[in-house]
Motif scaffolding. Structure first.
Motif, PDB file in Angstrom:
ATOM      1  N   PRO A  20      -1.244  -6.896   6.956  1.00 40.40           N
ATOM      2  CA  PRO A  20      -0.103  -6.103   7.403  1.00 40.40           C
ATOM      3  C   PRO A  20       0.360  -6.425   8.826  1.00 40.40           C
ATOM      4  O   PRO A  20       1.535  -6.352   9.118  1.00 40.40           O
ATOM      5  N   ALA A  21      -0.534  -6.795   9.709  1.00 39.11           N
ATOM      6  CA  ALA A  21      -0.144  -7.109  11.092  1.00 39.11           C
ATOM      7  C   ALA A  21       0.203  -8.588  11.242  1.00 39.11           C
ATOM      8  O   ALA A  21       0.249  -9.116  12.345  1.00 39.11           O
ATOM      9  N   ASN A  22       0.438  -9.266  10.121  1.00 40.35           N
ATOM     10  CA  ASN A  22       0.782 -10.686  10.093  1.00 40.35           C
ATOM     11  C   ASN A  22      -0.370 -11.584  10.531  1.00 40.35           C
ATOM     12  O   ASN A  22      -0.153 -12.725  10.906  1.00 40.35           O
ATOM     13  N   ASN A  23      -1.588 -11.055  10.530  1.00 41.59           N
ATOM     14  CA  ASN A  23      -2.767 -11.882  10.786  1.00 41.59           C
ATOM     15  C   ASN A  23      -3.139 -12.604   9.500  1.00 41.59           C
ATOM     16  O   ASN A  23      -3.075 -12.025   8.422  1.00 41.59           O
ATOM     17  N   GLY A  77       0.802  -1.211   0.000  1.00 40.27           N
ATOM     18  CA  GLY A  77       0.000   0.000   0.000  1.00 40.27           C
ATOM     19  C   GLY A  77       0.833   1.259   0.000  1.00 40.27           C
ATOM     20  O   GLY A  77       2.063   1.221   0.052  1.00 40.27           O
ATOM     21  N   PRO A  78       0.165   2.425  -0.029  1.00 39.34           N
ATOM     22  CA  PRO A  78       0.862   3.704  -0.150  1.00 39.34           C
ATOM     23  C   PRO A  78       1.789   4.021   1.026  1.00 39.34           C
ATOM     24  O   PRO A  78       2.720   4.801   0.886  1.00 39.34           O
ATOM     25  N   TYR A  79       1.564   3.403   2.186  1.00 35.12           N
ATOM     26  CA  TYR A  79       2.411   3.690   3.347  1.00 35.12           C
ATOM     27  C   TYR A  79       3.316   2.525   3.690  1.00 35.12           C
ATOM     28  O   TYR A  79       3.852   2.440   4.790  1.00 35.12           O
ATOM     29  N   GLY A  80       3.474   1.578   2.753  1.00 31.06           N
ATOM     30  CA  GLY A  80       4.410   0.476   2.927  1.00 31.06           C
ATOM     31  C   GLY A  80       3.838  -0.791   3.539  1.00 31.06           C
ATOM     32  O   GLY A  80       4.543  -1.792   3.644  1.00 31.06           O
ATOM     33  N   ALA A  81       2.585  -0.784   3.971  1.00 27.20           N
ATOM     34  CA  ALA A  81       1.994  -1.998   4.532  1.00 27.20           C
ATOM     35  C   ALA A  81       1.807  -3.017   3.409  1.00 27.20           C
ATOM     36  O   ALA A  81       1.458  -2.665   2.282  1.00 27.20           O
ATOM     37  N   THR A  82       2.047  -4.291   3.712  1.00 29.37           N
ATOM     38  CA  THR A  82       1.928  -5.325   2.693  1.00 29.37           C
ATOM     39  C   THR A  82       0.915  -6.392   3.098  1.00 29.37           C
ATOM     40  O   THR A  82       0.678  -6.643   4.280  1.00 29.37           O
ATOM     41  N   GLY A 115      -9.981 -17.844  10.828  1.00 27.63           N
ATOM     42  CA  GLY A 115      -9.405 -16.527  11.067  1.00 27.63           C
ATOM     43  C   GLY A 115      -8.175 -16.562  11.948  1.00 27.63           C
ATOM     44  O   GLY A 115      -7.749 -17.620  12.416  1.00 27.63           O
ATOM     45  N   PRO A 116      -7.618 -15.375  12.215  1.00 28.40           N
ATOM     46  CA  PRO A 116      -6.364 -15.273  12.958  1.00 28.40           C
ATOM     47  C   PRO A 116      -6.444 -15.822  14.387  1.00 28.40           C
ATOM     48  O   PRO A 116      -5.450 -16.296  14.913  1.00 28.40           O
ATOM     49  N   GLN A 117      -7.588 -15.773  15.026  1.00 22.99           N
ATOM     50  CA  GLN A 117      -7.715 -16.289  16.382  1.00 22.99           C
ATOM     51  C   GLN A 117      -8.204 -17.736  16.406  1.00 22.99           C
ATOM     52  O   GLN A 117      -8.545 -18.266  17.465  1.00 22.99           O
ATOM     53  N   GLY A 118      -8.268 -18.388  15.244  1.00 24.75           N
ATOM     54  CA  GLY A 118      -8.676 -19.781  15.178  1.00 24.75           C
ATOM     55  C   GLY A 118     -10.162 -19.991  15.012  1.00 24.75           C
ATOM     56  O   GLY A 118     -10.610 -21.135  14.922  1.00 24.75           O
ATOM     57  N   ASN A 119     -10.945 -18.926  14.995  1.00 29.44           N
ATOM     58  CA  ASN A 119     -12.381 -19.077  14.759  1.00 29.44           C
ATOM     59  C   ASN A 119     -12.599 -19.486  13.307  1.00 29.44           C
ATOM     60  O   ASN A 119     -11.891 -19.023  12.417  1.00 29.44           O
ATOM     61  N   SER A 120     -13.585 -20.349  13.086  1.00 28.29           N
ATOM     62  CA  SER A 120     -13.814 -20.800  11.722  1.00 28.29           C
ATOM     63  C   SER A 120     -15.297 -20.780  11.382  1.00 28.29           C
ATOM     64  O   SER A 120     -16.153 -20.758  12.267  1.00 28.29           O
ATOM     65  N   ALA A 121     -15.551 -20.780  10.084  1.00 30.17           N
ATOM     66  CA  ALA A 121     -16.916 -20.818   9.567  1.00 30.17           C
ATOM     67  C   ALA A 121     -16.931 -21.721   8.345  1.00 30.17           C
ATOM     68  O   ALA A 121     -15.991 -21.709   7.544  1.00 30.17           O
ATOM     69  N   ASP A 122     -17.981 -22.512   8.225  1.00 29.91           N
ATOM     70  CA  ASP A 122     -18.151 -23.401   7.081  1.00 29.91           C
ATOM     71  C   ASP A 122     -19.264 -22.875   6.190  1.00 29.91           C
ATOM     72  O   ASP A 122     -20.286 -22.392   6.679  1.00 29.91           O
TER      73      ASP A 122
END
Length: 161
Positions: free
Chosen positions: A117-120, A89-94, A145-152
């Protein structure tokens, strides 16, 4: 007739695998909006043996720039299409994405990860299957998701004609 995304990707992969050697396609698009603000996208896609590589730069108001580099490759031995991309992005976040889709008898399997960008990360796994006896296409997708929550998500489509 609706074509599933994995089926379309596998068709693209096969077309790329059978295509002639490298060719490049360049595109530049500029859009002017309210207040005379412009957004320009310039992209280059190169066909590679069995795949592609693509780089794109989008520049908007205030000269803010987003770049995206992507590549895809088909492996005929495993019938697998692999893709990956990185966006800055424009401020370097990937952010990055990686995925593989493999043809199976009568269907496919898919596994992908998107990392922010926050490695999530969000993981997506899917499988689809065609049943010719019932003329039914079934698809099951799981998002984690990042906290292990899931959806089917489960889908089923039956052809009646």
């Amino acid at each position: 007739m609706t074509v599933s995304r994995p089926a379309a990707l596998m068709t693209l992969a096969l077309a790329l695998a059978l295509a002639t050697p490298c060719q490049a396609f360049n595109r530049k698009t500029t859009v002017t909006g309210p207040g005379n603000n412009t957004v320009t996208n310039q992209a280059t896609t190169v066909r590679t043996p069995g795949g592609y590589s693509r780089s794109a730069t989008t520049t908007g108001p205030g000269n803010n720039t987003v770049t995206r580099n992507a590549a895809g490759q088909y492996n005929p031995a495993t019938k697998t299409w692999s893709t990956g991309s990185t966006t800055t992005g424009p401020y370097g976040a990937t952010t990055s994405r990686a995925a593989t889709t493999t043809a199976t008898p009568g269907g496919y399997t898919h596994s992908g990860t998107a990392t922010g960008p926050a490695n999530n990360s969000v993981n997506r796994t899917a499988q689809g299957q065609w049943d010719p006896a019932t003329k039914t296409w079934t698809n099951t997708t799981t998002y984690t998701g990042p906290q292990g929550n899931s959806a089917d998500v489960n889908r089923s489509t039956t052809v009646t004609k």
